[in-house]
Design an enzyme around this catalytic site. Structure first.
Site, PDB file in Angstrom:
ATOM      1  N   GLU A 173       0.843  -1.206   0.000  1.00 35.37           N
ATOM      2  CA  GLU A 173       0.000   0.000   0.000  1.00 35.37           C
ATOM      3  C   GLU A 173       0.879   1.258   0.000  1.00 35.37           C
ATOM      4  O   GLU A 173       0.609   2.225  -0.714  1.00 35.37           O
ATOM      5  CB  GLU A 173      -0.911  -0.039   1.235  1.00 35.37           C
ATOM      6  CG  GLU A 173      -1.998   1.005   1.274  1.00 35.37           C
ATOM      7  CD  GLU A 173      -3.161   0.742   0.323  1.00 35.37           C
ATOM      8  OE1 GLU A 173      -2.975   0.934  -0.892  1.00 35.37           O
ATOM      9  OE2 GLU A 173      -4.252   0.387   0.806  1.00 35.37           O
ATOM     10  N   THR A 204      -5.061   8.853  -4.410  1.00 41.48           N
ATOM     11  CA  THR A 204      -5.159   8.715  -2.955  1.00 41.48           C
ATOM     12  C   THR A 204      -4.231   9.709  -2.254  1.00 41.48           C
ATOM     13  O   THR A 204      -4.609  10.336  -1.258  1.00 41.48           O
ATOM     14  CB  THR A 204      -4.841   7.269  -2.529  1.00 41.48           C
ATOM     15  OG1 THR A 204      -5.789   6.407  -3.172  1.00 41.48           O
ATOM     16  CG2 THR A 204      -4.946   7.078  -1.032  1.00 41.48           C
TER      17      THR A 204
HETATM   18  N1  HSE Z   1      -7.926   5.496   4.636  1.00 40.04           N
HETATM   19  C1  HSE Z   1      -7.493   5.718   3.290  1.00 40.04           C
HETATM   20  C2  HSE Z   1      -7.812   7.136   2.890  1.00 40.04           C
HETATM   21  C3  HSE Z   1      -8.193   4.757   2.372  1.00 40.04           C
HETATM   22  O1  HSE Z   1      -8.958   7.549   3.122  1.00 40.04           O
HETATM   23  O2  HSE Z   1      -6.937   7.844   2.394  1.00 40.04           O
HETATM   24  C4  HSE Z   1      -7.861   4.925   0.921  1.00 40.04           C
HETATM   25  O3  HSE Z   1      -6.708   4.252   0.569  1.00 40.04           O
END
Ligand code: HSE
Length: 314
Positions: free
Chosen positions: A133, A189
């Site tokens: 990730e 993201t």
């Molecule tokens: N928790 C993460 C975010 C999930 O909201 O950025 C997405 O990868």
């Protein structure tokens, strides 16, 4: 020559569930990523990516999340002198908010551990998946990889050291995932994390904690109404990211009016998800699509179940 080969799959996920930023996520029944991995007697790693959005995923061994996660497993297990050959078939669409990089990372770590006869425990495999990730979006959050690996709904209780609790999925509900057709940056993201406020007021923290408590309590009591209230109550992440999704608040309002228990941004967006009573998904999805249209955005919805099943051998 391949020493061993395994084929696994890992599910799409929805992270955050409103107020649970970086902490809570749930596995969906569909779609899934499929990954075939061979351990070979040579030091080089190679990966081929195909399927939905596969052409946008890096096949560089140091950037590809499946490979990075699998490599992390080999490193941790002390295995050297072997290469990995991978074929990743993307079923989870990238950059839509359905945990695409999380599914690929979970599949990579899970498969590598199986190839080595499971030297690592569940938590160590999770930590390796988190490295995948990190390679994909610059942050090793676990709220997608944990449910993709373990299935169900997972809550991260602590990051240092990592502690995860698996919760029973909410029963009697459908999940509506509505995806707007927007131009989405490659580093979506990362960008969606950069728009978040660096600090918030105490009053906001109190309100957020109340939503988070409702979410957890609702899940633990299997009460989707209470959980839905929590999902809809995010005061920190949702308002900041809503600016990236035209018509978001109207879409959310329409979903709730059509009978959804709760509605918020799916992961880092731009999809919007709603938890709805069984049998109500189509109606809620149609209203959400109507509202996106009213905001000048084409969209489509899909229906899912929360799934107990995480990564598995196929
Ligand atoms: N928790 C993460 C975010 C999930 O909201 O950025 C997405 O990868």
């Amino acid at each position: 020559m391949a020493v061993r080969t395994v084929e696994v799959s890992a599910p799409a996920t929805i992270a955050n569930l409103g107020p649970g930023y970086d902490l809570i996520g749930m596995a969906l029944d569909t779609p899934r990523d499929f990954l075939r991995v061979s351990l070979v007697k040579s030091g080089t790693d190679e990966i081929e990516v195909e399927g939905i959005g596969g052409e946008t995923i890096s096949a560089g061994p140091d950037q590809n999340s499946s490979m990075v996660a699998a490599r992390a497993v080999l490193r941790r297990a002390g295995v050297t002198g072997y290469g990995l050959r991978m074929l990743l078939k993307k079923g989870v669409p990238p950059r839509m908010g359905m945990g695409s990089s999380g599914a690929s990372s979970a599949a990579g770590a899970f498969a590598a551990n199986i190839l080595l006869d499971n030297p690592l425990g569940e938590t160590e495999v999770l930590e390796c998946a988190m490295e995948g990730e990190r390679a994909a979006c610059g942050s090793a959050h676990a709220d997608n990889v944990a449910p993709s690996l373990l299935g169900g709904i997972t809550a991260i209780l602590c990051y240092d050291p990592i502690r995860v609790m698996k919760l029973r999925p909410l029963g009697g509900v459908e999940v509506v995932e509505t995806t707007p057709e927007l131009e989405i940056a490659q580093e979506k993201t990362k960008l969606a994390r950069e728009v978040l406020p660096p600090s918030v007021t105490l009053a906001t923290v109190v309100s957020q904690m109340s939503s988070f408590a409702l979410l957890l309590l609702g899940i633990m009591k299997n009460d989707p109404k209470i959980a839905g209230e929590g999902i809809s109550g995010d005061q920190i992440v949702e308002p900041a990211r809503a600016k990236l999704i035209p018509g978001f608040f109207e879409v959310k309002k329409a979903a709730l009016k059509a009978g959804a228990y709760g509605c918020s941004i799916s992961g880092a967006g731009p999809s919007v998800f709603a938890i709805v009573p069984q049998g109500r998904g189509i109606k809620v999805g149609e209203r959400m699509v109507d509202q996106f249209s009213a905001a000048g955005v084409k969209s489509k919805f899909s229906l899912h179940r929360i799934s107990e099943e995480g990564a598995k051998v196929v």
